[in-house]
Design an enzyme around this catalytic site. Sequence first.
Site, PDB file in Angstrom:
ATOM      1  CB  ILE A  69      -0.951  -0.027   1.226  1.00 21.06           C
ATOM      2  CG1 ILE A  69      -2.176   0.835   0.985  1.00 21.06           C
ATOM      3  CG2 ILE A  69      -0.245   0.342   2.514  1.00 21.06           C
ATOM      4  CD1 ILE A  69      -3.283   0.606   1.999  1.00 21.06           C
ATOM      5  CD  GLN A  79       7.377  -9.499  11.584  1.00 22.73           C
ATOM      6  OE1 GLN A  79       8.222  -9.934  12.377  1.00 22.73           O
ATOM      7  NE2 GLN A  79       6.480 -10.248  11.000  1.00 22.73           N
ATOM      8  CG  HIS A  84       5.378  -9.303   5.379  1.00 20.10           C
ATOM      9  ND1 HIS A  84       5.078  -9.370   6.722  1.00 20.10           N
ATOM     10  CD2 HIS A  84       6.022  -8.117   5.208  1.00 20.10           C
ATOM     11  CE1 HIS A  84       5.512  -8.292   7.337  1.00 20.10           C
ATOM     12  NE2 HIS A  84       6.108  -7.515   6.444  1.00 20.10           N
ATOM     13  CG  LEU A  85      10.419 -12.308   0.460  1.00 19.13           C
ATOM     14  CD1 LEU A  85      11.406 -12.502   1.605  1.00 19.13           C
ATOM     15  CD2 LEU A  85      10.592 -13.440  -0.554  1.00 19.13           C
ATOM     16  CG  HIS A  86       8.946  -5.959   2.210  1.00 17.20           C
ATOM     17  ND1 HIS A  86       8.147  -4.836   2.254  1.00 17.20           N
ATOM     18  CD2 HIS A  86       8.999  -6.426   3.488  1.00 17.20           C
ATOM     19  CE1 HIS A  86       7.743  -4.634   3.504  1.00 17.20           C
ATOM     20  NE2 HIS A  86       8.251  -5.579   4.272  1.00 17.20           N
TER      21      HIS A  86
HETATM   22  P1  AMP Z   1       6.957  -4.729   7.679  1.00 13.12           P
HETATM   23  O1  AMP Z   1       7.494  -3.473   8.295  1.00 13.12           O
HETATM   24  O2  AMP Z   1       8.030  -5.583   7.069  1.00 13.12           O
HETATM   25  O3  AMP Z   1       6.069  -5.492   8.636  1.00 13.12           O
HETATM   26  O4  AMP Z   1       6.093  -4.273   6.429  1.00 13.12           O
HETATM   27  C1  AMP Z   1       4.702  -4.145   6.445  1.00 13.12           C
HETATM   28  C2  AMP Z   1       4.305  -3.610   5.091  1.00 13.12           C
HETATM   29  O5  AMP Z   1       2.916  -3.784   4.946  1.00 13.12           O
HETATM   30  C3  AMP Z   1       4.604  -2.122   4.877  1.00 13.12           C
HETATM   31  O6  AMP Z   1       5.460  -1.985   3.727  1.00 13.12           O
HETATM   32  C4  AMP Z   1       3.215  -1.519   4.620  1.00 13.12           C
HETATM   33  O7  AMP Z   1       3.228  -0.486   3.662  1.00 13.12           O
HETATM   34  C5  AMP Z   1       2.425  -2.722   4.156  1.00 13.12           C
HETATM   35  N1  AMP Z   1       0.987  -2.662   4.381  1.00 13.12           N
HETATM   36  C6  AMP Z   1       0.332  -2.362   5.530  1.00 13.12           C
HETATM   37  N2  AMP Z   1      -0.993  -2.450   5.359  1.00 13.12           N
HETATM   38  C7  AMP Z   1      -1.187  -2.847   4.074  1.00 13.12           C
HETATM   39  C8  AMP Z   1      -2.347  -3.125   3.277  1.00 13.12           C
HETATM   40  N3  AMP Z   1      -3.584  -3.020   3.780  1.00 13.12           N
HETATM   41  N4  AMP Z   1      -2.183  -3.493   1.991  1.00 13.12           N
HETATM   42  C9  AMP Z   1      -0.935  -3.595   1.467  1.00 13.12           C
HETATM   43  N5  AMP Z   1       0.196  -3.365   2.169  1.00 13.12           N
HETATM   44  C10 AMP Z   1       0.074  -2.981   3.452  1.00 13.12           C
END
Ligand code: AMP
Length: 122
Positions: free
Chosen positions: A36, A100, A106-108
């Site tokens: 997002i 996190q 999750h994998l970016h």
């Molecule tokens: P992390 O810091 O590795 O846990 O990354 C979480 C990621 O989730 C961040 O890059 C956010 O931008 C993304 N994120 C949070 N909510 C959503 C959502 N509803 N749809 C898509 N991505 C999201």
Amino acid sequence: MQKPYDAQNIFARILRGEIPNKNVLETDHSLVFHDINPAAPVHVLAIPKGAYVDFSDFAANASAAEIVDFHRACASVCDMLGLEAGGYRCITNAGADGMQEVPHYHLHIIGGRALGRLVDPA
Ligand code: AMP
């Protein structure tokens, strides 16, 4: 170590269809969707459908079928989104030091431009 899983985390809610997502690929055990708040021209998140908190939880407790499906889904998306030619980066954050935010593994998958160094010097 078994880690408690918060079934109300946002990715669990996406998997239950309670929150929409911009779907890229869905397989038997995995879902890939656009982040997002993208950090680069291409930024998608790959998640297993199972309830795993982070990388080590997934590696220790997921089935072989889930692990294979997940990695093949990630590789398919790199190809589908045109990242193979220029390259890309896969990152997973875990815990407090990893910053996190969402406690579902999750994998970016990030690409579409030169990404710079992996970690800023502290
Ligand atoms: P992390 O810091 O590795 O846990 O990354 C979480 C990621 O989730 C961040 O890059 C956010 O931008 C993304 N994120 C949070 N909510 C959503 C959502 N509803 N749809 C898509 N991505 C999201």
